[in-house]
Design an enzyme around this catalytic site. Structure first.
Site, PDB file in Angstrom:
ATOM      1  CB  CYS A 108     -18.452  -7.800  -1.754  1.00 52.17           C
ATOM      2  SG  CYS A 108     -18.182  -9.530  -2.109  1.00 52.17           S
ATOM      3  CB  CYS A 109     -22.477  -8.880  -3.857  1.00 58.38           C
ATOM      4  SG  CYS A 109     -23.751  -9.274  -5.059  1.00 58.38           S
ATOM      5  CB  ILE A 110     -26.803  -9.486  -1.706  1.00 59.05           C
ATOM      6  CG1 ILE A 110     -28.171  -9.318  -1.022  1.00 59.05           C
ATOM      7  CG2 ILE A 110     -26.300 -10.916  -1.525  1.00 59.05           C
ATOM      8  CD1 ILE A 110     -28.906  -8.049  -1.353  1.00 59.05           C
ATOM      9  N   PRO A 138     -23.705  -7.202   2.567  1.00 58.93           N
ATOM     10  CG  PRO A 138     -22.631  -5.292   1.687  1.00 58.93           C
ATOM     11  CD  PRO A 138     -23.128  -6.669   1.311  1.00 58.93           C
ATOM     12  CB  THR A 145     -16.696  -3.335  -2.424  1.00 59.76           C
ATOM     13  OG1 THR A 145     -16.556  -2.688  -3.693  1.00 59.76           O
ATOM     14  CG2 THR A 145     -16.514  -4.832  -2.594  1.00 59.76           C
TER      15      THR A 145
END
Length: 224
Positions: A135-137, A139, A197
């Site tokens: 999630c957030c950065i 990925p 996400t």
């Protein structure tokens, strides 16, 4: 017996470590799903330490494992000791520590290097066909390691609500498919078993971020 899920942290605090609310949300939702979280972090120095009041780097030195232990309430292991065989899934919350301590994305973008320990763990779960939640950065780690994978970091058009949208464009340049999703939504790459996400990539109320992470965790546990 519930699923055993490795949660890899990158320090403690949004600007130089793991995002605390995201990490906490992951642990709460894993508990709700009846899964057992096993928390890991690399035993390395942080890239730097940021004063979270001023938003400026300081001269201090801190260790990623020692700082991550704050979130894990001391129940944490060195990432070097992670054995994928005894685990069912992997989740890596966001925060700048992912881009500073687990990789060099913060300074080098798509030309970054991912820490060998982190890359080895991601590749091991992927090879074992075990699900990975990001999630957030975080990925961006998958974008760098798994060419052609499908991911979301939210939206790809920058605005007040999506201040980090350029990340999506950079991920596309690495050859992955970015899928625009709202903060409360997830994207599932079925082939690669990647669940993503946007979390705090979106300028959204904290409960929306919490709910989006909940959907990610639920899907990761379901796929495990």
């Amino acid at each position: 017996m519930g699923k055993r899920v490795a949660v890899v942290l990158a320090g403690c605090g949004v600007y130089d470590g793991s995002e605390i609310h995201e990490s906490s949300a992951v642990l709460v939702h894993l508990s709700r799903e009846g899964a057992q979280a096993e928390v890991y972090a690399p035993d390395i120095d942080q890239m730097h330490v940021v004063d979270h009041v001023k938003g400026q780097p300081t001269q201090e030195k801190r260790n990623v494992l020692v700082e991550s232990a704050r979130i894990a309430r001391g129940n944490i292991k060195d990432l070097a000791k992670l054995d994928v065989k005894g685990l069912d899934a992997l989740i890596i919350p966001g925060g700048f520590g992912v881009a500073k301590n687990l990789s060099t994305w913060a300074t080098q973008g798509k030309n970054c290097v991912i820490s060998k320990a982190v890359e080895d763990v991601l590749k091991a779960f992927h090879a074992a066909k075990k699900p990975i939640g990001l999630c957030c950065i975080s990925p961006v780690l998958a974008a760098k390691i798994f060419p052609g994978c499908e991911l979301t970091v939210g939206h790809d058009t920058e605005c007040e609500k999506w201040p980090y949208a350029k990340t999506a464009e950079t991920m596309k340049e690495l050859g992955c498919k970015h899928v625009n999703k709202h903060v409360t939504e997830i994207h599932v790459d079925v082939k690669n078993k990647l669940v993503t996400t946007s979390a705090f990539m979106c300028n959204a109320p904290i409960h929306d971020i919490y709910d989006g992470i909940g959907k990610m965790v639920k899907e990761v546990v379901r796929l495990a």
